[in-house]
Structure formats: C-alpha cells, structure tokens
Scaffold this active site. Structure first.
Site, PDB file in Angstrom:
ATOM      1  N   HIS A  49      20.737 -56.704  30.697  1.00 42.72           N
ATOM      2  CA  HIS A  49      20.863 -57.061  29.290  1.00 42.72           C
ATOM      3  C   HIS A  49      19.875 -56.207  28.488  1.00 42.72           C
ATOM      4  CE1 HIS A  49      17.737 -59.954  30.820  1.00 42.72           C
ATOM      5  NE2 HIS A  49      17.084 -59.343  29.864  1.00 42.72           N
TER       6      HIS A  49
HETATM    7  C1  T46 Z   1      14.260 -60.195  30.738  1.00 40.66           C
HETATM    8  C2  T46 Z   1      14.128 -60.014  32.202  1.00 40.66           C
HETATM    9  C3  T46 Z   1      13.075 -59.032  32.578  1.00 40.66           C
HETATM   10  C4  T46 Z   1      14.802 -69.803  29.861  1.00 40.66           C
HETATM   11  O1  T46 Z   1      15.275 -70.940  29.708  1.00 40.66           O
HETATM   12  N1  T46 Z   1      13.638 -69.456  29.272  1.00 40.66           N
HETATM   13  C5  T46 Z   1      13.060 -68.232  29.423  1.00 40.66           C
HETATM   14  O2  T46 Z   1      11.983 -67.963  28.853  1.00 40.66           O
HETATM   15  C6  T46 Z   1      13.749 -67.273  30.245  1.00 40.66           C
HETATM   16  C7  T46 Z   1      13.157 -65.885  30.436  1.00 40.66           C
HETATM   17  C8  T46 Z   1      14.926 -67.628  30.834  1.00 40.66           C
HETATM   18  N2  T46 Z   1      15.437 -68.868  30.641  1.00 40.66           N
HETATM   19  C9  T46 Z   1      16.691 -69.241  31.321  1.00 40.66           C
HETATM   20  C10 T46 Z   1      17.926 -68.496  30.889  1.00 40.66           C
HETATM   21  C11 T46 Z   1      18.788 -68.520  32.130  1.00 40.66           C
HETATM   22  O3  T46 Z   1      19.530 -69.730  32.170  1.00 40.66           O
HETATM   23  O4  T46 Z   1      16.530 -68.958  32.714  1.00 40.66           O
HETATM   24  C12 T46 Z   1      17.775 -68.555  33.277  1.00 40.66           C
HETATM   25  C13 T46 Z   1      17.620 -67.211  33.976  1.00 40.66           C
HETATM   26  O5  T46 Z   1      17.416 -66.190  32.974  1.00 40.66           O
HETATM   27  P1  T46 Z   1      18.081 -64.734  33.082  1.00 40.66           P
HETATM   28  O6  T46 Z   1      19.373 -64.802  33.814  1.00 40.66           O
HETATM   29  O7  T46 Z   1      18.073 -64.141  31.715  1.00 40.66           O
HETATM   30  O8  T46 Z   1      16.989 -64.017  34.025  1.00 40.66           O
HETATM   31  P2  T46 Z   1      16.806 -62.461  34.290  1.00 40.66           P
HETATM   32  O9  T46 Z   1      15.829 -62.343  35.391  1.00 40.66           O
HETATM   33  O10 T46 Z   1      18.104 -61.763  34.418  1.00 40.66           O
HETATM   34  O11 T46 Z   1      16.119 -61.906  32.920  1.00 40.66           O
HETATM   35  C14 T46 Z   1      14.789 -62.290  32.625  1.00 40.66           C
HETATM   36  C15 T46 Z   1      14.638 -62.638  31.129  1.00 40.66           C
HETATM   37  O12 T46 Z   1      15.604 -63.640  30.789  1.00 40.66           O
HETATM   38  C16 T46 Z   1      14.864 -61.448  30.241  1.00 40.66           C
HETATM   39  O13 T46 Z   1      14.439 -61.732  28.925  1.00 40.66           O
HETATM   40  O14 T46 Z   1      14.013 -59.281  29.960  1.00 40.66           O
HETATM   41  O15 T46 Z   1      13.905 -61.227  32.931  1.00 40.66           O
END
Ligand code: T46
Length: 133
Positions: A49
């Site tokens: 993303h």
């Molecule tokens: C990024 C990369 C490096 C929350 O509820 N609060 C938070 O602060 C974050 C970061 C995530 N979430 C929830 C959203 C999703 O339901 O946690 C779940 C997993 O998040 P995501 O699929 O976005 O995780 P990554 O590892 O793909 O991405 C993360 C960060 O979301 C993003 O901002 O830059 O790490």
C-alpha cells in the site's frame, strides 16, 4: 523518495547498547503513533500500500527484512538488518516488506493516528494518483 538508511545514534557501554529515535533528529516529524510487527509467519510479505499523507520511520530492532519502495517512477529495495539504521517513508510511496527473518521485530514510528482512509491499497489506484490522474 527516500534518502536511504538513516544512521541512528547508538550508545554502547559495558551493559549493552541503547539506540535513540528522536523527533527533529533521526525522525523528521512529531510521532503520534508507534506500532511493531513480530512473529511473522513463513516470511509472509506485508504492506502493499501507500499512504496519502502519513510519514513513517521504520527500523528492524531485531532481525531483518527487505522494504520495496516505489514512488510510481522509481523502485528500490532497502534492506533493514541493523537496530541502528532506519528508513523514512513519506506519503505516496508504495511499500512492501519482504523476506522477514523469523526473529524480526519491525518497528514503525508514524506521524499520525491510524486511519484506514489514508491507505491506498490498490496498486492501480496508486499509479493513477502518482501520475496525477
Ligand atoms: C505500514 C506498514 C509498514 C490498526 O488497527 N492500527 C494500526 O495502527 C495499524 C498499523 C494497523 N491496524 C490494523 C489494520 C489491519 O486490520 O491492523 C491490521 C493489519 O494492518 P495491515 O494489514 O495494514 O498491516 P501491514 O503490515 O500490511 O502494514 C502496516 C501498517 O498498516 C502500514 O501503515 O506502512 O505496516
């Protein structure tokens, strides 16, 4: 897109090492949120993303991973494998994290609170926005 690795201040003495991430120094924004990723399964890639407005600094405080960065024109991969080296990833940079080591602890410092509306999760939406369409 990124200036590459940011060296972090590391203070080592007989007791071990302490690494500093300070706003206005290694971190070029006031930090409103911190999160970390660990226990990655089978090195499963994450990210995929861009953010519309969020600034972040990433560091692997333990272990390693590769971070692919793409600003819509140039792609590059930065390896994070030291607890005293970080990267700054600003808005409108598509990022993917690959090849997590099993022991990786990936720390993120973010300029704002969590907001799903700030995410661009479809690559075609990202490329269109990055091209100014
Ligand atoms: C990024 C990369 C490096 C929350 O509820 N609060 C938070 O602060 C974050 C970061 C995530 N979430 C929830 C959203 C999703 O339901 O946690 C779940 C997993 O998040 P995501 O699929 O976005 O995780 P990554 O590892 O793909 O991405 C993360 C960060 O979301 C993003 O901002 O830059 O790490």
């Amino acid at each position: 897109m990124t200036d590459g690795l940011i060296p972090l201040q590391r203070i080592t003495d007989a007791r071990g090492s302490l690494v500093v991430l300070e706003t206005g120094k290694a971190v070029p924004f006031p930090v409103k949120r911190t999160y970390f990723i660990y226990g990655t399964k089978d090195a499963a890639p994450r990210g995929f993303h861009a953010h519309k407005t969020l600034d972040q600094v990433f560091v692997c405080v333990q272990g390693s991973c590769d971070v692919l960065l793409d600003d819509g024109k140039v792609k590059k991969t930065v390896r994070l494998d030291k607890p005293d080296a970080a990267i700054h990833v600003g808005p409108m940079v598509w990022h993917e994290m690959h090849d997590f080591s099993a022991d990786c602890i990936f720390l993120a410092l973010a300029s704002d609170r969590y907001d799903e509306n700030d995410y661009i999760r479809k690559y075609e939406d990202f490329t269109a926005l990055a091209a100014g369409k």
